[in-house]
Design a protein around this motif. Structure first.
Motif, mmCIF file in Angstrom:
data_model
loop_
_atom_site.group_PDB
_atom_site.id
_atom_site.type_symbol
_atom_site.label_atom_id
_atom_site.label_comp_id
_atom_site.label_asym_id
_atom_site.label_seq_id
_atom_site.Cartn_x
_atom_site.Cartn_y
_atom_site.Cartn_z
ATOM 1 N N LYS A 156 0.822 -1.219 0.000
ATOM 2 C CA LYS A 156 0.000 0.000 0.000
ATOM 3 C C LYS A 156 0.850 1.260 0.000
ATOM 4 C CE LYS A 156 -4.442 -1.623 1.407
ATOM 5 N NZ LYS A 156 -5.619 -1.522 2.237
ATOM 6 N N SER A 184 -10.002 -5.855 -5.256
ATOM 7 C CA SER A 184 -9.866 -4.870 -4.195
ATOM 8 C C SER A 184 -10.745 -3.656 -4.471
ATOM 9 C CB SER A 184 -8.388 -4.464 -4.160
ATOM 10 O OG SER A 184 -8.154 -3.585 -3.129
ATOM 11 N N LYS A 185 -11.313 -3.074 -3.398
ATOM 12 C CA LYS A 185 -12.174 -1.911 -3.626
ATOM 13 C C LYS A 185 -11.385 -0.693 -4.071
ATOM 14 C CE LYS A 185 -13.682 -2.324 1.128
ATOM 15 N NZ LYS A 185 -12.443 -2.584 1.878
ATOM 16 N N SER A 186 -10.074 -0.660 -3.768
ATOM 17 C CA SER A 186 -9.306 0.525 -4.170
ATOM 18 C C SER A 186 -8.562 0.331 -5.493
ATOM 19 C CB SER A 186 -8.349 0.919 -3.043
ATOM 20 O OG SER A 186 -7.539 -0.172 -2.715
ATOM 21 N N ASP A 210 -5.440 -12.730 2.541
ATOM 22 C CA ASP A 210 -4.559 -11.549 2.593
ATOM 23 C C ASP A 210 -4.294 -11.070 4.018
ATOM 24 O OD1 ASP A 210 -7.370 -10.906 2.551
ATOM 25 O OD2 ASP A 210 -6.837 -8.799 2.347
HETATM 26 N N1 AQP Z 1 -10.293 -10.317 -2.872
HETATM 27 C C1 AQP Z 1 -10.599 -10.821 -1.676
HETATM 28 N N2 AQP Z 1 -10.803 -12.147 -1.520
HETATM 29 C C2 AQP Z 1 -11.136 -12.674 -0.321
HETATM 30 N N3 AQP Z 1 -11.269 -11.934 0.795
HETATM 31 C C3 AQP Z 1 -11.080 -10.593 0.680
HETATM 32 N N4 AQP Z 1 -11.148 -9.596 1.564
HETATM 33 C C4 AQP Z 1 -10.887 -8.421 0.952
HETATM 34 N N5 AQP Z 1 -10.632 -8.623 -0.347
HETATM 35 C C5 AQP Z 1 -10.749 -9.973 -0.550
HETATM 36 C C6 AQP Z 1 -11.468 -9.801 2.950
HETATM 37 O O1 AQP Z 1 -12.424 -8.824 3.311
HETATM 38 C C7 AQP Z 1 -12.205 -8.462 4.666
HETATM 39 C C8 AQP Z 1 -12.206 -6.991 4.792
HETATM 40 O O2 AQP Z 1 -11.130 -6.431 4.099
HETATM 41 P P1 AQP Z 1 -10.866 -4.878 4.228
HETATM 42 O O3 AQP Z 1 -11.880 -4.121 3.503
HETATM 43 O O4 AQP Z 1 -10.713 -4.515 5.647
HETATM 44 O O5 AQP Z 1 -9.475 -4.653 3.628
HETATM 45 P P2 AQP Z 1 -8.774 -5.241 2.406
HETATM 46 O O6 AQP Z 1 -8.456 -6.681 2.622
HETATM 47 O O7 AQP Z 1 -7.600 -4.362 2.174
HETATM 48 O O8 AQP Z 1 -9.884 -5.104 1.278
HETATM 49 P P3 AQP Z 1 -9.775 -4.329 -0.030
HETATM 50 O O9 AQP Z 1 -11.038 -4.500 -0.780
HETATM 51 O O10 AQP Z 1 -8.519 -4.693 -0.747
HETATM 52 O O11 AQP Z 1 -9.728 -2.853 0.510
HETATM 53 P P4 AQP Z 1 -8.711 -1.708 0.157
HETATM 54 O O12 AQP Z 1 -8.729 -1.657 -1.344
HETATM 55 O O13 AQP Z 1 -9.251 -0.478 0.794
HETATM 56 O O14 AQP Z 1 -7.398 -2.123 0.704
HETATM 57 C C9 AQP Z 1 -10.916 -9.127 5.123
HETATM 58 O O15 AQP Z 1 -11.247 -10.279 5.858
HETATM 59 C C10 AQP Z 1 -10.271 -9.516 3.841
HETATM 60 O O16 AQP Z 1 -9.460 -10.650 3.983
#
Ligand code: AQP
Length: 339
Positions: free
Chosen positions: A118, A203-205, A154
């Motif tokens: 990140k 990923s949301k971002s 992750d």
């Molecule tokens: N692609 C994924 N596959 C399986 N599990 C996922 N999680 C996130 N993306 C996947 C799980 O969702 C939970 C919450 O995650 P988060 O929103 O706290 O952070 P993150 O893992 O960093 O999710 P993002 O979407 O990638 O968010 P950004 O883009 O803001 O960093 C966790 O249990 C995670 O494992």
């Protein structure tokens, strides 16, 4: 070590954008299963303090937090059965995080791959919060003495760090106070990958909206994204072994398996030999059937923000019945006068 602790599940999701299919299959769907199993108390959290480790527009953050709460409820989290909270409304999370900042070692945090990913090349410009993120996550979990944490693949490294922090705290102060929490990383969708690149997590971002399915996408949009998802030219294999080295194919099969609550082998027994042109519409139909009731309910709840705020306020009161005594005891152990 965890035997003396009440079986309790904690997990959270960041309101750092819209919910994705990765969050739903990797986290939310399993949160609901653990709630409904009834074997553990369940605490689920919108981790807004985590979200601000990278810049968030304030109005967007507030909307995303309410939308995430709506997503939890629409997916099946019952705020009576589970404690549903927004992190910043339960101040003990941040208070325990400070203690853990003083327990965790720089070397431990330096090894965290999520920080490296990140922060990118410009580490000097990353926030201190982004670096200390895993200590706050440890506090989120341990302020409830949570014994189990369902997460996606992750988050495995952060969970190991949580265990290290608990063990070091217990050891430094000669107590058996924090449980050594077990990660629960199970199911076909522990790592849902980008629809554009099978080597990257969905990923949301991610800057590309085509890389992910958002929980608020229309049915047409879901079908279009699946139709355009990157694949290879070969037919689908009949056994899991045939997916080796085929990241995109593997991802779509895993998504199907997770939606259908089937094993990968069972899915391949049905679809082996088919071309993607035949399989993708099957997947799109399944995804739409499962997701559209959730997005419809989310939209309905979003029209009642006061109701969402009331649910979160009630959740915070219930949460603090657990977190306030645990923080007090932590402060006493550490030697804070007046704790
Ligand atoms: N692609 C994924 N596959 C399986 N599990 C996922 N999680 C996130 N993306 C996947 C799980 O969702 C939970 C919450 O995650 P988060 O929103 O706290 O952070 P993150 O893992 O960093 O999710 P993002 O979407 O990638 O968010 P950004 O883009 O803001 O960093 C966790 O249990 C995670 O494992």
């Amino acid at each position: 070590m965890t035997a003396k602790f009440t079986p309790r599940v904690f997990s959270g999701i960041q309101p750092s954008g819209g919910l994705t299919l990765g969050n739903y299959l990797g986290a939310m769907k399993r949160f609901v299963q653990m709630q409904d199993a009834g074997s553990h108390e369940t605490v689920y959290c919108m981790v807004d303090l985590h979200a601000i480790t990278v810049w968030q527009d304030p109005a967007t953050l507030a909307r995303a937090t309410r939308e995430l709460c709506a997503g939890f409820i629409a997916s099946g989290i019952d705020p009576e059965k589970s404690i549903l909270i927004n992190q910043s409304q339960v101040p003990e999370h941040a208070q325990l995080a400070w203690v853990f900042n003083c327990v965790a070692r720089m070397g431990w945090l330096n090894r965290m791959t999520q920080f490296k990913d990140k922060a990118g090349k410009n580490r000097e410009n990353a926030s201190v919060g982004l670096f200390a993120y895993p200590a706050l996550m440890a506090a989120d979990i341990l302020i409830y003495h949570a014994t189990h944490v369902p997460v996606g693949e992750d988050q495995k490294q952060h969970l190991e760090l949580t265990r290290d922090i608990a063990a070091k705290f217990n050891n430094d102060f000669g107590v058996d106070f924090f449980p050594i929490t077990e990660p629960v990383i199970e199911g076909a969708a522990t790592r849902v990958m980008s629809l554009r690149d099978g080597s990257k997590k969905m990923s949301k971002s991610d800057p590309s909206d085509q890389s992910r399915i958002n929980m608020t996408d229309s049915t047409d949009m879901i079908a279009q994204k699946i139709r355009k998802a990157r694949t290879d030219p070969d037919a689908l294999p009949s056994e899991a072994k045939g997916l080796e080295g085929r990241a995109e194919a593997s991802n779509l099969i895993n998504i199907y398996a997770a939606f259908a609550d089937m094993s990968v082998d069972a899915v391949l027994a049905e679809v082996g030999g088919k071309q993607f042109s035949e399989f993708k519409p099957m997947l799109a139909d399944l995804a739409v059937a499962k997701l559209s009731p959730i997005s419809t309910e989310m939209a309905r709840l979003m029209e009642q923000p006061d109701e969402i705020d009331a649910i979160l306020a009630r959740g915070a009161v219930r949460a603090r019945e657990i977190t306030a005594p645990i923080l007090k005891q932590t402060y006493e152990i550490v030697g804070m006068v007046g704790a």
